[in-house]
Motif scaffolding. Structure first.
Motif, PDB file in Angstrom:
ATOM      1  N   VAL A  67     -38.679  47.869 -10.205  1.00  0.00           N
ATOM      2  CA  VAL A  67     -40.018  48.391  -9.943  1.00  0.00           C
ATOM      3  C   VAL A  67     -39.884  49.552  -8.960  1.00  0.00           C
ATOM      4  O   VAL A  67     -39.158  49.447  -7.963  1.00  0.00           O
ATOM      5  CB  VAL A  67     -40.941  47.308  -9.346  1.00  0.00           C
ATOM      6  N   ALA A  68     -40.578  50.662  -9.234  1.00  0.00           N
ATOM      7  CA  ALA A  68     -40.601  51.812  -8.324  1.00  0.00           C
ATOM      8  C   ALA A  68     -42.049  52.095  -7.951  1.00  0.00           C
ATOM      9  O   ALA A  68     -42.920  52.148  -8.823  1.00  0.00           O
ATOM     10  CB  ALA A  68     -39.961  53.029  -8.975  1.00  0.00           C
ATOM     11  N   TYR A  69     -42.315  52.301  -6.658  1.00  0.00           N
ATOM     12  CA  TYR A  69     -43.695  52.406  -6.180  1.00  0.00           C
ATOM     13  C   TYR A  69     -43.737  53.149  -4.850  1.00  0.00           C
ATOM     14  O   TYR A  69     -42.695  53.433  -4.237  1.00  0.00           O
ATOM     15  CB  TYR A  69     -44.303  51.007  -6.023  1.00  0.00           C
ATOM     16  N   TYR A  70     -44.952  53.459  -4.399  1.00  0.00           N
ATOM     17  CA  TYR A  70     -45.159  54.060  -3.084  1.00  0.00           C
ATOM     18  C   TYR A  70     -45.637  52.972  -2.124  1.00  0.00           C
ATOM     19  O   TYR A  70     -46.647  52.311  -2.370  1.00  0.00           O
ATOM     20  CB  TYR A  70     -46.178  55.192  -3.162  1.00  0.00           C
ATOM     21  N   ASP A  71     -44.915  52.796  -1.020  1.00  0.00           N
ATOM     22  CA  ASP A  71     -45.222  51.706  -0.095  1.00  0.00           C
ATOM     23  C   ASP A  71     -46.430  52.053   0.781  1.00  0.00           C
ATOM     24  O   ASP A  71     -47.117  53.056   0.551  1.00  0.00           O
ATOM     25  CB  ASP A  71     -43.988  51.347   0.736  1.00  0.00           C
ATOM     26  N   THR A  72     -46.692  51.243   1.775  1.00  0.00           N
ATOM     27  CA  THR A  72     -47.884  51.438   2.612  1.00  0.00           C
ATOM     28  C   THR A  72     -47.875  52.771   3.340  1.00  0.00           C
ATOM     29  O   THR A  72     -48.929  53.312   3.670  1.00  0.00           O
ATOM     30  CB  THR A  72     -48.005  50.305   3.643  1.00  0.00           C
ATOM     31  N   GLN A  73     -46.684  53.313   3.598  1.00  0.00           N
ATOM     32  CA  GLN A  73     -46.552  54.608   4.255  1.00  0.00           C
ATOM     33  C   GLN A  73     -46.355  55.739   3.244  1.00  0.00           C
ATOM     34  O   GLN A  73     -45.966  56.844   3.621  1.00  0.00           O
ATOM     35  CB  GLN A  73     -45.380  54.573   5.237  1.00  0.00           C
TER      36      GLN A  73
END
Length: 456
Positions: A67-73
């Motif tokens: 899975v590739a995603y943008y974290d909270t930052q």
């Protein structure tokens, strides 16, 4: 491969997941739907950015889920776990951060040798691309500054990975900007770990006056790759026009539906026009979707205005020597009058036609958040029924903590054993690539294994 976590997810509180009963209430009423899979507990993966949507990515191999995603930052993060061990996630962050642009989605694929490839965070930007070693361990991901051409990789948008007929990894993207861009294809060699151009020229040349917005290529049951696209003259969304089509056996040589060759780069004057929709005719890029009927004939789902100015769904199919385009919706007092630049908060999404009951085709559509199925006669393309159904996002949202004003984003993949994995996360909708007035709380990104394959 070792699976000890190098970066731990930031779970400060347990996600509030509703009971399975709520999801059961949203089962589709579609006659073509299959029985729901056996209930499996959801799997919280991480907290993620929720200020706007930018599509995440998910792929499976014979042994692992990625899975590739943008974290909270807003930092690009890649996570992996064994398919048979949901408790053993590995997390790795790389050096790129999302702004406010919803164009900057993530593309990811695993090549035949096992290396993970990730491209993301680009809207008329220099290449942002990371590759692991052939072990597939995401902790070996490294930034690759040049893929095949420095000159062509400074204004990149719309990265897509796919496989050619030989199983080789192919990467396509737009070089340039809206209204003046070219479509480029590269192919990867695992032995030398290098990329090279797949074709000697771009697939399409807008000649500095326009660019093409493609959907596909889609590999059909006939063994051909099919693409549909619109031409767009400026960054303004209402300047899309002329629905076009091409097909290829190998992604290198292309032709029209009748077999006539299309020398590369394809120019507007040479393209096969399926429907000559004019500028401001109600057709938009990304909503021209390839499908197939029971005989393997290619179809294209799209929308445009009717004679009275209402937005309608249309289905085109190649029949004999010509394209037959049929209006399949009958909406009144509804017009999606879009325009301007930036990422729109779209009112309509469409999917490709698929065979339904004998003698019927199913055309999935979402309008104003309501998922629909148009049932049409497979022979005449005339409408039989328009019915409401529950979307993948609705089924996931019933079990997520979705704040007011947010929408649920989903990505689905089918694993090697036939299991359907659904990744879901709530965000605010696109805001024409501009900042929101406030930064929202992060949302939970959750993995489901009991939501059947579906539309959005």
């Amino acid at each position: 491969m070792r699976h000890a976590s190098s970066v731990r997810p930031h779970h400060h509180r347990r996600p509030r997941l509703l009971g399975l009963v709520a999801a059961a209430l949203l089962l589709t009423t579609s006659a073509s739907a299959q029985p729901a899979p056996e209930a499996i507990d959801p799997e919280a993966i991480d907290k993620v950015w929720a200020g706007h949507s930018a599509r995440f990515a998910m792929v499976t191999t014979k042994t692992h889920l990625y899975v590739a995603y943008y974290d909270t930052q807003r930092q690009l993060t890649v996570a992996q776990r064994p398919l048979n061990n949901p408790a053993h996630w590995v997390y790795h962050k790389v050096d790129t951060w999302l702004g406010w642009d919803s164009h900057n989605y993530i593309a990811m694929e695993v090549d035949p040798a096992g290396a993970v490839h990730v491209a993301s965070n680009m809207h008329v930007d220099p290449l942002t691309y990371f590759r692991s070693d052939p072990s597939g361990d995401i902790r070996t991901l490294k930034r690759i500054p040049v893929m095949a051409s420095t000159e062509r990789e400074s204004h990149m948008t719309y990265p897509i990975f796919l496989k050619d007929p030989a199983g080789r990894l192919v990467y396509k993207y737009r070089d340039g900007s809206s209204g003046q861009g070219n479509e480029i294809y590269n192919v990867y060699d695992e032995a030398s770990e290098t990329w090279k151009p797949l074709t000697s020229a771009p697939l399409v040349d807008g000649e500095g006056e326009r660019n093409a917005y493609f959907m596909g290529p889609v590999l059909g049951p006939d063994g051909w790759f099919h693409i549909a696209w619109v031409w767009r003259d400026t960054p303004m969304a209402d300047t899309n026009h002329d629905l076009s089509y091409a097909q290829s056996r190998n992604l290198v040589t292309w032709q029209k539906a009748d077999g006539s060759p299309l020398p590369l780069p394809i120019k507007f004057k040479d393209a096969e026009i399926v429907d000559p929709v004019p500028v401001k005719g109600g057709m938009i890029n990304n909503n021209t979707i390839i499908g197939f009927d029971a005989d393997g004939r290619v179809t294209i789902t799209y929308h445009k205005y009717d004679a009275t100015g209402n937005t309608q769904i249309w289905l085109a199919r190649r029949e004999g020597e010509a394209w037959n385009s049929r209006q399949i919706s009958d909406w009144t007092d509804y017009r999606w009058d879009f325009g301007g630049g930036g990422s729109l908060n779209s009112e309509i999404f469409v999917d490709g036609a698929r065979p339904g009951a004998p003698g019927q085709l199913i055309v999935p559509v979402m309008r104003l958040g309501q998922s629909l199925e148009f049932v049409v006669d497979a022979k005449t393309l005339r409408l039989i029924e328009e019915r409401k159904v529950a979307s993948v996002a609705e089924k996931a949202a019933a079990r997520l903590d979705v704040a007011e004003g947010q929408r649920t984003n989903t990505v689905q993949v089918t694993g090697p054993d036939g299991r359907v994995f659904t990744l879901a996360w709530p965000t605010l909708p696109p805001n024409r690539d501009l900042p929101q007035a406030k930064i929202p709380e992060p949302s939970d990104m959750v993995l489901f294994q009991d939501i059947e394959k579906g539309f959005r």
